[in-house]
Design a protein around this motif. Structure first.
Motif, PDB file in Angstrom:
ATOM      1  N   PHE A  15       0.843  -1.176   0.000  1.00 45.41           N
ATOM      2  CA  PHE A  15       0.000   0.000   0.000  1.00 45.41           C
ATOM      3  C   PHE A  15       0.883   1.232   0.000  1.00 45.41           C
ATOM      4  N   PRO A  16       0.712   2.139  -0.939  1.00 47.12           N
ATOM      5  CA  PRO A  16      -0.272   2.042  -2.014  1.00 47.12           C
ATOM      6  C   PRO A  16       0.106   0.956  -3.002  1.00 47.12           C
ATOM      7  N   PRO A  17      -0.898   0.384  -3.667  1.00 44.65           N
ATOM      8  CA  PRO A  17      -0.611  -0.677  -4.630  1.00 44.65           C
ATOM      9  C   PRO A  17       0.354  -0.176  -5.700  1.00 44.65           C
ATOM     10  N   ARG A  18       1.300  -1.034  -6.059  1.00 44.89           N
ATOM     11  CA  ARG A  18       2.281  -0.661  -7.079  1.00 44.89           C
ATOM     12  C   ARG A  18       2.788  -1.923  -7.768  1.00 44.89           C
ATOM     13  N   VAL A  19       3.475  -1.715  -8.860  1.00 42.09           N
ATOM     14  CA  VAL A  19       4.053  -2.821  -9.617  1.00 42.09           C
ATOM     15  C   VAL A  19       5.531  -2.914  -9.243  1.00 42.09           C
ATOM     16  N   GLY A  20       5.993  -4.131  -8.996  1.00 39.84           N
ATOM     17  CA  GLY A  20       7.384  -4.355  -8.638  1.00 39.84           C
ATOM     18  C   GLY A  20       8.283  -4.352  -9.859  1.00 39.84           C
ATOM     19  N   ALA A  21       9.574  -4.488  -9.633  1.00 37.73           N
ATOM     20  CA  ALA A  21      10.562  -4.487 -10.710  1.00 37.73           C
ATOM     21  C   ALA A  21      10.339  -5.634 -11.695  1.00 37.73           C
ATOM     22  N   ARG A  35       2.678  -1.718   9.245  1.00 45.17           N
ATOM     23  CA  ARG A  35       2.649  -0.262   9.089  1.00 45.17           C
ATOM     24  C   ARG A  35       1.684   0.154   7.982  1.00 45.17           C
ATOM     25  N   GLU A  36       1.727  -0.559   6.861  1.00 45.70           N
ATOM     26  CA  GLU A  36       0.814  -0.252   5.761  1.00 45.70           C
ATOM     27  C   GLU A  36      -0.630  -0.535   6.156  1.00 45.70           C
ATOM     28  N   SER A  37      -0.852  -1.590   6.920  1.00 43.28           N
ATOM     29  CA  SER A  37      -2.194  -1.931   7.383  1.00 43.28           C
ATOM     30  C   SER A  37      -2.778  -0.826   8.262  1.00 43.28           C
ATOM     31  N   ILE A  38      -1.952  -0.255   9.114  1.00 39.26           N
ATOM     32  CA  ILE A  38      -2.404   0.846   9.969  1.00 39.26           C
ATOM     33  C   ILE A  38      -2.903   2.001   9.103  1.00 39.26           C
ATOM     34  N   ARG A  39      -2.145   2.339   8.077  1.00 38.27           N
ATOM     35  CA  ARG A  39      -2.553   3.423   7.174  1.00 38.27           C
ATOM     36  C   ARG A  39      -3.844   3.079   6.432  1.00 38.27           C
ATOM     37  N   VAL A  40      -3.970   1.844   5.984  1.00 37.60           N
ATOM     38  CA  VAL A  40      -5.192   1.421   5.287  1.00 37.60           C
ATOM     39  C   VAL A  40      -6.400   1.560   6.211  1.00 37.60           C
ATOM     40  N   ILE A  41      -6.259   1.072   7.429  1.00 40.29           N
ATOM     41  CA  ILE A  41      -7.363   1.150   8.394  1.00 40.29           C
ATOM     42  C   ILE A  41      -7.782   2.601   8.594  1.00 40.29           C
ATOM     43  N   LEU A  42      -6.823   3.467   8.861  1.00 34.82           N
ATOM     44  CA  LEU A  42      -7.153   4.843   9.208  1.00 34.82           C
ATOM     45  C   LEU A  42      -7.628   5.667   8.018  1.00 34.82           C
TER      46      LEU A  42
END
Length: 132
Positions: A15-21, A35-42
């Motif tokens: 998060f945010p969704p992205r494309v890898g190499a 950490r990303e989950s916390i941001r998604v929740i909030l």
């Protein structure tokens, strides 16, 4: 980061969704995933998730609220409550919401939490847009 952090904390789409190499959807795991989950929740607004309408911190509801101590306290209480409900991998140690010294129309929320599996203490901050 732990070498087996994905097994301990899980993994999910970044998060945010992205494309890898490699051209595929990028994934996050371990402490980064938490950490990303916390941001998604909030950042998720209730009832944005169709099958989980009560999911989310709904911090966008504070847009157009005055940047006062009372508003920041309400944000603090909401963050504490929503993380306790939706993120079982952490124990919230503290939530501080202060006026953004660089932007009078925003507040900065700093969340200090303990990872349940390892007892490591982590911190994440995010900006909440308000008005003066």
């Amino acid at each position: 980061m732990l070498s087996n952090a994905g097994k301990i904390f899980g993994k999910g789409i970044s998060f945010p969704p992205r494309v890898g190499a490699d051209g595929r959807v990028a994934w996050s795991e371990g402490e980064t995933n938490v950490r990303e989950s916390i941001r998604v929740i909030l950042m998720t607004e209730q009832p944005e998730r169709l099958r989980a309408p009560s999911f989310g911190g709904s911090l966008g509801r504070y847009l157009f609220e005055p940047n006062t101590v009372a508003t920041r306290r309400s944000i603090q209480d909401r963050i504490t409550r929503e993380l306790a409900q939706w993120e079982p991998r952490i124990s919230v140690e503290s939530v501080n919401v202060d006026a953004d010294k660089d932007d009078p129309m925003a507040a900065v929320a700093t969340i200090t939490y303990k990872l349940i599996a390892t007892q490591a203490v982590e911190r994440v901050s995010l900006s909440v847009t308000l008005v003066t």
